[in-house]
Design an enzyme around this catalytic site. Structure first.
Site, PDB file in Angstrom:
ATOM      1  N   LYS A  32       0.701  -1.250  -0.018  1.00  0.00           N
ATOM      2  CA  LYS A  32       0.034  -0.040  -0.023  1.00  0.00           C
ATOM      3  C   LYS A  32       1.024   1.352   0.019  1.00  0.00           C
ATOM      4  O   LYS A  32       2.167   1.110  -0.674  1.00  0.00           O
ATOM      5  CB  LYS A  32      -0.800   0.042   1.324  1.00  0.00           C
ATOM      6  N   GLU A  86      -9.882  -0.653  -1.690  1.00  0.00           N
ATOM      7  CA  GLU A  86      -9.508   0.790  -1.220  1.00  0.00           C
ATOM      8  C   GLU A  86      -9.638   1.760  -2.523  1.00  0.00           C
ATOM      9  O   GLU A  86     -10.209   2.801  -2.267  1.00  0.00           O
ATOM     10  CB  GLU A  86      -8.109   0.834  -0.638  1.00  0.00           C
TER      11      GLU A  86
HETATM   12  P1  PGA Z   1      -4.670  -6.609   5.354  1.00  0.00           P
HETATM   13  O1  PGA Z   1      -4.692  -5.830   4.033  1.00  0.00           O
HETATM   14  O2  PGA Z   1      -3.655  -7.877   5.282  1.00  0.00           O
HETATM   15  O3  PGA Z   1      -3.802  -5.517   6.210  1.00  0.00           O
HETATM   16  O4  PGA Z   1      -5.930  -6.867   6.028  1.00  0.00           O
HETATM   17  C1  PGA Z   1      -4.980  -6.964   2.923  1.00  0.00           C
HETATM   18  C2  PGA Z   1      -4.914  -6.227   1.655  1.00  0.00           C
HETATM   19  O5  PGA Z   1      -5.635  -5.019   1.514  1.00  0.00           O
HETATM   20  O6  PGA Z   1      -4.848  -6.616   0.453  1.00  0.00           O
END
Ligand code: PGA
Length: 245
Positions: free
Chosen positions: A11, A94
């Site tokens: 991210k 997202e």
């Molecule tokens: P997370 O995120 O492992 O922090 O829950 C997964 C993702 O958004 O791909």
């Protein structure tokens, strides 16, 4: 037999120095009989590519646009990402939520990524309110259906990631049997579009950690994971890979 894939979605995290460090630690710890992918922020792709050179770690982008070039300020063409990467995440929740990406746009991104030689990792998943109102199946069917409509049998060249939105970054995970049932539903859809539907990898994402990974990956239709938070610590990410062997 589907080869597991563990993908780390960094991210919008890491400084350049942290990205280099994380990539080199993962590369050093990686010797697994599976595919292993990291998806750093765009500006760090070249630096991470240098760190993982010669290791089994593959490189992916977190997003791409639908056109090869032009007046699209701030966007990255799939052709550009393909200079560095083998994979690209499309339709992450997202982006759907914060950037209003529609099912049709996500499907178009998947198509253009394929045309550029990238493997799209197509994300689908329901929100908490959709889950609470019993719409999970309808939502993921609609999301994956749009991709199948755009790609036809070429969907077999994609990876699918089921990521319930309420499980992302929250510490909550869907129960492994529940995820398995959903993956089976996605697999049935994939098999209706392609005779190779059985060979398409379906990843689970949403708070996968070293301590819950093995139970998730033990399900027959969970072919690996898309890992957010836990991919930012090399030891955790490597432990998750170990659980998927
Ligand atoms: P997370 O995120 O492992 O922090 O829950 C997964 C993702 O958004 O791909």
């Amino acid at each position: 037999m589907r080869r597991p894939l563990i993908a780390g979605n960094w991210k919008m995290n890491t400084t350049l120095a942290q990205a280099r460090q994380l990539a080199s630690e993962i590369a050093a710890g990686a010797s697994f009989d599976l595919d292993l992918l990291v998806c750093p922020p765009f500006p760090w792709l070249a630096a991470v590519q240098a760190e993982i050179a010669g290791s089994q770690v593959l490189l992916g982008a977190q997003n791409c646009w639908t056109e090869p070039s032009g007046a699209f300020t701030g966007e990255v063409a799939p052709e550009m990402a393909a200079e560095h990467c083998s994979h690209v995440i499309v339709g992450h929740s997202e982006r759907r939520a914060m950037h209003g990406e529609s099912d049709a746009l996500v499907a178009e991104k998947a198509g253009m990524a394929l045309a550029s030689g990238l493997v799209p990792i197509v994300c689908v998943g329901e929100t908490l309110s959709e889950r609470d109102s019993g719409e999970t199946d309808a939502v993921v069917t609609r999301q994956l259906g749009a991709v199948i409509f755009r790609l036809g049998p070429a969907v077999e060249r994609c990876v699918v990631a089921y990521e319930p939105v309420w499980a992302i970054g929250t510490g909550k995970t869907a129960s492994p049997p529940e995820v398995q049932a959903l993956h089976l539903r996605l697999r049935t859809l994939l098999c209706s579009a392609s005779t190779s539907g059985d060979s398409i990898r379906i990843l689970y994402g949403g708070s996968v950690k070293p301590d819950n990974a093995a139970e998730l990956f033990a399900q027959v239709d969970i072919d690996g994971g898309l890992i957010g938070g836990a991919s930012l610590k090399a030891a955790d990410f490597v432990a998750i890979c170990r659980a998927a062997r």
